[in-house]
Design an enzyme around this catalytic site. Structure first.
Site, PDB file in Angstrom:
ATOM      1  N   HIS A  47       0.881  -1.201   0.068  1.00 48.35           N
ATOM      2  CA  HIS A  47       0.146  -0.078   0.068  1.00 48.35           C
ATOM      3  C   HIS A  47       0.754   1.284  -0.141  1.00 48.35           C
ATOM      4  CE1 HIS A  47      -3.882  -2.110   1.841  1.00 48.35           C
ATOM      5  NE2 HIS A  47      -3.811  -2.117   0.540  1.00 48.35           N
ATOM      6  N   HIS A 101     -11.352 -10.334  -5.440  1.00 45.77           N
ATOM      7  CA  HIS A 101     -10.879  -9.048  -4.872  1.00 45.77           C
ATOM      8  C   HIS A 101     -10.051  -8.383  -5.915  1.00 45.77           C
ATOM      9  CE1 HIS A 101      -9.585  -5.561  -2.558  1.00 45.77           C
ATOM     10  NE2 HIS A 101      -8.460  -6.370  -2.319  1.00 45.77           N
ATOM     11  N   GLU A 151      -7.965  -5.185  -5.974  1.00 41.63           N
ATOM     12  CA  GLU A 151      -6.972  -4.398  -5.621  1.00 41.63           C
ATOM     13  C   GLU A 151      -5.880  -4.890  -6.643  1.00 41.63           C
ATOM     14  OE1 GLU A 151      -6.306  -4.039  -1.520  1.00 41.63           O
ATOM     15  OE2 GLU A 151      -5.112  -2.309  -1.576  1.00 41.63           O
ATOM     16  N   ASP A 198      -2.755  -5.951  -6.284  1.00 40.83           N
ATOM     17  CA  ASP A 198      -1.933  -7.024  -5.966  1.00 40.83           C
ATOM     18  C   ASP A 198      -2.654  -8.316  -6.567  1.00 40.83           C
ATOM     19  OD1 ASP A 198      -3.776  -6.301  -4.013  1.00 40.83           O
ATOM     20  OD2 ASP A 198      -2.864  -7.486  -2.534  1.00 40.83           O
ATOM     21  N   HIS A 202     -11.586  -6.670   2.533  1.00 39.18           N
ATOM     22  CA  HIS A 202     -11.554  -5.286   3.108  1.00 39.18           C
ATOM     23  C   HIS A 202     -12.047  -4.113   2.135  1.00 39.18           C
ATOM     24  CE1 HIS A 202      -7.442  -3.805   1.313  1.00 39.18           C
ATOM     25  NE2 HIS A 202      -7.675  -4.943   0.845  1.00 39.18           N
ATOM     26  N   ASP A 213      -7.742 -11.591   0.732  1.00 40.56           N
ATOM     27  CA  ASP A 213      -6.838 -11.219   1.651  1.00 40.56           C
ATOM     28  C   ASP A 213      -7.392 -11.890   3.377  1.00 40.56           C
ATOM     29  OD1 ASP A 213      -5.529  -9.380   0.053  1.00 40.56           O
ATOM     30  OD2 ASP A 213      -6.985  -7.928   0.383  1.00 40.56           O
ATOM     31  N   TYR A 263      -1.145  -8.440   9.883  1.00 40.55           N
ATOM     32  CA  TYR A 263      -2.137  -8.122   8.794  1.00 40.55           C
ATOM     33  C   TYR A 263      -3.670  -7.786   9.251  1.00 40.55           C
ATOM     34  CZ  TYR A 263      -3.897  -8.984   3.897  1.00 40.55           C
ATOM     35  OH  TYR A 263      -4.187  -8.812   2.925  1.00 40.55           O
ATOM     36  N   HIS A 315      -2.546 -14.302   0.314  1.00 39.42           N
ATOM     37  CA  HIS A 315      -1.142 -13.910   0.604  1.00 39.42           C
ATOM     38  C   HIS A 315      -0.594 -14.762   1.434  1.00 39.42           C
ATOM     39  CE1 HIS A 315      -1.511  -9.754  -1.153  1.00 39.42           C
ATOM     40  NE2 HIS A 315      -2.502  -9.835  -0.716  1.00 39.42           N
TER      41      HIS A 315
HETATM   42 FE1  FEO Z   1      -6.687  -6.121  -0.879  1.00 46.82          FE
HETATM   43 FE2  FEO Z   1      -4.200  -8.223  -0.995  1.00 46.82          FE
HETATM   44  O1  FEO Z   1      -5.258  -6.975  -1.634  1.00 46.82           O
END
Ligand code: FEO
Length: 395
Positions: free
Chosen positions: A23, A79, A81, A83, A145, A164, A192, A225
């Site tokens: 981030h 999701h 985002e 990544d 999230h 996530d 995390y 992750h």
């Molecule tokens: Fe919310 Fe791993 O991206």
């Protein structure tokens, strides 16, 4: 290259050993991370999530070694985002018609990021996708999230692909929790949770309870992750139930910044006072100007109470403490008590300003705090110790 998870599921993600922040600079990642992507091969084939944008070509090239891309029937985006969605453009250059299964919010986010009119299929909680012997069921997890987040459950193999959720920024050669140092993994999982999911704890609690009520058999949790929870996957669910419920241990954390050591001396004296009244309490001192902000926030997350200390500088508080206070506000900690302290030379505004900031952040303020003029002598440090004793008694 891909790594086998089960006979039908292969990990095709990227381990990022070099990642030091996430981030932007918001979150430190001392142990790197991974972007887990999963290839599910049954009668039909689905790819679940991709990887971060800088690794898009590497991701697609490796995927080609695993499968003829034209054999991928569905892309599932839990999701979006960057990544996780970062390799979509590179991938869809090769297979542009492949349907992307995601929530309606997910489609909006992908469109907003990549500005492409791809073949979107919107899904909601309870929608399913038959792969042959196995089936994918989608579960919306809004604001866990991001607004688009969903989980995907694979029946037959009993796997929850949680994106996530239950993840950790943890690079590892091994894929599974039974092959790694679990102290490290739990530290990273908690960090995390604290730094990414804590603001959404009420929703997390509700969602986990909703999923548990479904009584789904669960053999593995595959997050996007870090390591996969294969051995006793329920353990991380149990932890999340605790972490999401105003988590605290018997700990008090003092977070301070200091210019000429006066506020540091105050911090030590206050800590001594707390320890005198409550020897069983873990008392930790963190130098906000020197130590990692996200590690400090994780200490606050574990604490039942905390203190913030800063000298008064330019009629306010220090740069490092300003950052901490802003992050404390954003993480929306619940049921934590606090007070402030600091040395000063003339205006002495910092303690009052920091206290007001914490109050606005929903923290319960124990008292008006303590200030000391210039360099505290033994009498002044004794006052600080007494202040610590009173603070401990008020918890
Ligand atoms: Fe919310 Fe791993 O991206």
């Amino acid at each position: 290259m891909g790594k086998k998870i089960t006979n039908k599921v292969t990990w095709v993600g990227k381990v990022d050993w070099e990642l030091t922040t996430f981030h932007g600079e918001e979150l430190s990642t001392h142990r790197g991370s991974s972007y887990n992507s999963y290839l599910v091969r049954d009668k039909k084939t689905a790819l679940i999530d991709t990887c971060w944008l800088p690794y898009d070509k590497e991701f697609v090239n490796n995927l080609k070694k695993e499968i003829d891309l034209n054999k991928i029937d569905y892309i599932i985006m839990n999701h979006n985002e960057i990544d996780h969605s970062g390799a979509l453009e590179e991938l869809l250059r090769e297979i542009p018609q492949t349907p992307i299964y995601c929530t309606a919010k997910g489609e909006a986010i992908i469109r907003g990021h990549y500005h492409k009119d791809w073949n979107f299929v919107n899904v909601k909680t309870g929608d399913t996708l038959d792969l042959g012997e196995t089936k994918l069921t989608f579960i919306e997890a809004t604001m866990l999230h991001w607004p688009d987040t969903m989980f995907t459950y694979m029946s037959g193999e009993n796997i929850l692909f949680s994106n996530d959720g239950f993840g950790q920024h943890y690079a590892s050669e091994s894929l599974f929790n039974d092959q790694v140092d679990m102290n490290e993994v739990y530290y990273e999982a908690q960090k995390y949770y604290c730094n990414i999911l804590n603001p959404f704890s009420a929703l997390a609690l509700k969602k986990i309870k909703e999923i548990l009520a479904l009584n789904l058999p669960l053999d593995m949790i595959c997050p996007s992750h870090g390591i996969i929870w294969r051995e006793n996957p329920a353990q991380i669910v149990e932890k999340y139930l605790q972490w999401a419920d105003a988590y605290q241990e018997n700990q008090v954390t003092l977070v301070y910044d200091t210019m000429w050591q006066s506020t540091r001396l105050m911090a030590q004296a206050i800590a001594d006072g707390i320890k005198k009244v409550s020897p069983e309490t873990t008392v930790k001192l963190c130098h906000a100007g020197k130590e990692d902000k996200n590690d400090i926030l994780t200490e606050i997350f574990k604490s039942k109470a905390f203190l913030i200390g800063s000298p008064t500088i330019n009629n306010g508080f220090s740069f490092a403490i300003a950052g901490m206070l802003e992050m404390i506000k954003g993480l929306k900690f619940k049921k934590k008590k606090a007070a402030c302290f600091g040395s000063y030379g003339w205006s002495g505004d910092a303690v009052k300003q920091m206290t007001e900031h914490l109050q606005k952040s929903g923290i319960e303020i124990v008292n008006d705090g303590v200030r000391q003029l210039w360099v505290p002598d033994n009498t002044m440090l004794e006052e600080c110790k007494k202040f610590g004793e009173e603070f401990a008694k008020a918890l």
